[in-house]
Write an enzyme that holds these catalytic residues in place. Structure first.
Site, PDB file in Angstrom:
ATOM      1  N   ASP A  37       0.871  -1.174   0.000  1.00 14.03           N
ATOM      2  CA  ASP A  37       0.000   0.000   0.000  1.00 14.03           C
ATOM      3  C   ASP A  37       0.904   1.219   0.000  1.00 14.03           C
ATOM      4  O   ASP A  37       2.136   1.107   0.053  1.00 14.03           O
ATOM      5  CB  ASP A  37      -0.951   0.012   1.210  1.00 14.03           C
ATOM      6  CG  ASP A  37      -2.296   0.670   0.870  1.00 14.03           C
ATOM      7  OD1 ASP A  37      -2.274   1.799   0.323  1.00 14.03           O
ATOM      8  OD2 ASP A  37      -3.356   0.080   1.137  1.00 14.03           O
ATOM      9  N   HIS A  57     -13.659  -0.943  -6.447  1.00 15.11           N
ATOM     10  CA  HIS A  57     -14.859  -0.109  -6.291  1.00 15.11           C
ATOM     11  C   HIS A  57     -14.515   1.336  -5.921  1.00 15.11           C
ATOM     12  O   HIS A  57     -15.392   2.191  -5.916  1.00 15.11           O
ATOM     13  CB  HIS A  57     -15.824  -0.736  -5.272  1.00 15.11           C
ATOM     14  CG  HIS A  57     -15.560  -0.395  -3.835  1.00 15.11           C
ATOM     15  ND1 HIS A  57     -16.563  -0.303  -2.910  1.00 15.11           N
ATOM     16  CD2 HIS A  57     -14.403  -0.128  -3.173  1.00 15.11           C
ATOM     17  CE1 HIS A  57     -16.056   0.018  -1.733  1.00 15.11           C
ATOM     18  NE2 HIS A  57     -14.752   0.110  -1.864  1.00 15.11           N
TER      19      HIS A  57
END
Length: 399
Positions: A267, A307
């Site tokens: 990340d 999403h």
């Protein structure tokens, strides 16, 4: 309401009441009820019982609910009630929070009316199960994130769409979020400059699954990934791409403590600074719009990443992983919602609008997922699921 309308309403109420009875186990039976079905029928019955004025008030006043609960979390009211052995008076709450007593009376009666807290007497309050739910740290963080960022963005959705000619938002730097926060940054550019909000977001992401099926309950991890794994402990079993603090790796390691291979959390650097201390998990700062540095992993796992982005950005993310995959061996696991083409739940529909307002992103139906995946030259091997609108694993391989 006319006589025809009244008759229609009474017919609907009678039908729903009968359905509700049928959803409940028969007396003396060992049957269990279907929680989701019972909840849906009960909600439809409640709506059917409304007068037109009640319907208007329910819809028009929804934003007050989130607002009052957010004020309660700022004042720590819910935690005070949960941590107290008995009832707490309004005067005690005033002393502990510093808020005006009369103001608290007005806030508390709203919370009582929502069943968020209970009443023990006049101006006397106690915790309920809902109070306890909303003080779970990861869910309390969800209230903060939803009100502070999502709700503020949604409140700008109407003027934003009017100004842009009601075009579907597709640019994360040009959506209602920028109007709400008075910024030119996208949400994920804005987060590192506001670490307290990033912390709430990361914590909330660990609590979204509460009460829902876990993907490891329906995806056969050992059968699909461990079987056929090559290279021993020096090879990479799984890369958690955009995995925040590493809760997914932690879940896998807890369920399957003896899995071979390396597990890598990726990340942004600001996020992995908050990574959990998970035995055997490697931490790597990485931007998933850049070339994937881990080649030939058995699986590249992405939970709730797609999403957050419109199709064009999802294509970039998947293309970077595709270049690193080993043909006939590597696979991508997308942990996402798969929506029905009709009959969508309110929970899923709410999330879709939130994604639109905050990120110019979207939730997708199975048809939309398949079209997106084909567009980058990948193949949908299988969609694994227990409840489509809760959580699915979309398994992708190279064509």
């Amino acid at each position: 309401m006319g006589s025809i309308g009244m008759a229609s309403q009474e017919t609907e109420i009678a039908a729903l009441s009968e359905t509700l009875r049928n959803c409940l186990p028969q007396k003396g039976s060992n049957d269990t009820y279907n929680r989701e079905q019972l909840k849906d029928v009960a909600e439809r019955l409640s709506v059917a019982l409304e007068t037109p004025g009640e319907t208007c008030q329910r819809v028009a006043y929804y934003p007050l609910r989130t607002t009052i609960v957010r004020i309660a979390t700022r004042l720590n009211i819910l935690n005070i009630l949960v941590n107290n052995d008995g009832p707490v008076s309004g005067k005690e709450l005033s002393q502990k929070t510093g808020a005006d007593h009369l103001l608290l009376i007005r806030l508390m009666r709203f919370l009582v009316a929502m069943h968020v807290v209970g009443e023990a007497g006049v101006d006397s309050y106690v915790a309920t199960n809902i109070t306890r739910h909303l003080t779970i740290p990861k869910l309390e963080a969800g209230i903060k994130h939803t009100y502070d960022l999502i709700c503020m963005s949604v409140m700008q959705l109407d003027p934003f769409l009017a100004r842009t000619g009601y075009k579907n938002p597709t640019d994360p730097k040009k959506c209602p979020f920028q109007d709400a926060l008075q910024t030119e940054d996208s949400l994920f550019e804005w987060f590192p400059k506001h670490p307290e909000y990033l912390s709430d977001f990361n914590l909330y992401m660990t609590g979204q699954r509460d009460g829902r099926a876990n993907w490891l309950d329906f995806f056969p991890f050992e059968e699909q990934l461990v079987k056929g794994f090559e290279g021993g402990n020096d090879a990479v079993m799984l890369v958690d791409v955009g995995g925040a603090r590493g809760h997914e790796v932690e879940n896998i390691k807890t369920r399957y403590p003896h899995l071979p291979g390396r597990f890598i959390l990726q990340d942004l650097p600001e996020t992995v600074k908050q990574a959990l201390d998970v035995n055997g998990m490697e931490v790597m700062g990485y931007d998933f719009f850049t070339p994937q540095p881990i080649n030939g992993a058995r699986a590249y796992y992405l939970r709730n990443v797609m999403h957050d982005w419109p199709d064009s950005k999802c294509q970039e993310i998947l293309s970077q992983i595709k270049l690193a995959m080993k043909p006939g061996y590597s696979r991508i696991l997308l942990n996402e919602l798969v929506l029905p083409d009709k009959g969508m739940s309110l929970t899923a529909a709410q999330l879709d609008i939130a994604m639109m307002a905050e990120l110019a992103a979207t939730e997708r139906t199975e048809r939309q997922w398949r079209e997106l995946i084909i567009s980058v030259g990948l193949k949908t091997e299988k969609i694994w699921t227990k409840v489509f609108e809760e959580e699915s694993i979309i398994e992708l391989v190279l064509e």
